[in-house]
Design a protein around this motif. Structure first.
Motif, short mmCIF file in Angstrom:
data_model
loop_
_atom_site.label_atom_id
_atom_site.label_comp_id
_atom_site.label_asym_id
_atom_site.label_seq_id
_atom_site.Cartn_x
_atom_site.Cartn_y
_atom_site.Cartn_z
N LEU A 1 -73.81 49.58 67.34
CA LEU A 1 -72.63 50.33 66.91
C LEU A 1 -73.02 51.60 66.15
O LEU A 1 -72.43 52.67 66.35
N TYR B 1 -66.57 51.93 72.62
CA TYR B 1 -67.27 51.66 71.36
C TYR B 1 -67.72 50.20 71.25
O TYR B 1 -68.90 49.93 71.03
N LEU B 2 -66.81 49.26 71.43
CA LEU B 2 -67.17 47.84 71.29
C LEU B 2 -67.70 47.23 72.59
O LEU B 2 -68.20 46.10 72.58
#
Length: 125
Positions: free
Chosen positions: A86, A30-31
C-alpha cells in the motif's frame, strides 16, 4: 418433529458509495480487490460486488441500502507485506500506518472516499 440446527454461514457487508469511479479507484486499484459483478447504469444507482480472497464486499449507490461511515474489521494474512504494498502505491489520499495493538494484533486502517473505515488486522502468536 425433527430438530433443525441453525447455522449462520457468511457475512457480506454493504458499504455506501457515491461515486463509482472513486470507489473503483480505491477498492480495485488501491486495495486490489476484484470486481465480481456490477448492476445498474448511468441512469440508475450502481450496486457491485468486490472481493479479495475470502473477503466479499457489496458497494451500493442506492440511498436506502445503508449509511456511509461503516467500520469493518478484516482479518488478513501477511499484514506487513500488505502495508509495504500500500505504501509503495503512493496513493495520494491515504498513507496508512502499521500499528501493534495491546490486544495482540498488527493493524492497518484505511478510509474510503465515502467515510467507510476498513481495519485490516493480523493476529500475533
Amino acid at each position: 418433529m425433527a430438530s433443525t440446527e441453525i447455522q449462520f454461514k457468511s457475512l457480506t457487508p454493504i458499504l455506501r458509495i457515491f461515486d463509482v469511479k472513486k470507489a473503483k479507484e480505491f477498492y480495485l486499484d488501491y486495495l486490489e480487490f476484484t470486481l465480481d459483478w456490477q448492476q445498474g447504469d448511468e441512469d440508475s444507482p450502481i450496486y457491485m460486488q468486490v472481493s479479495q480472497g475470502g473477503c466479499i464486499l457489496h458497494l451500493s449507490e442506492h440511498h436506502g441500502d445503508c449509511c456511509p461511515g461503516a467500520a469493518l474489521n478484516i482479518e488478513v494474512q501477511g499484514i506487513e507485506a500488505l502495508h509495504a504494498k500500500l505504501l509503495a502505491k503512493n496513493y495520494k489520499y491515504f498513507r496508512p500506518g502499521l500499528e501493534t495493538t495491546p490486544w495482540n494484533t498488527r493493524e492497518i486502517s484505511v478510509i474510503d472516499g465515502f467515510g467507510n473505515k476498513l481495519n485490516m488486522f493480523e493476529r500475533l502468536t
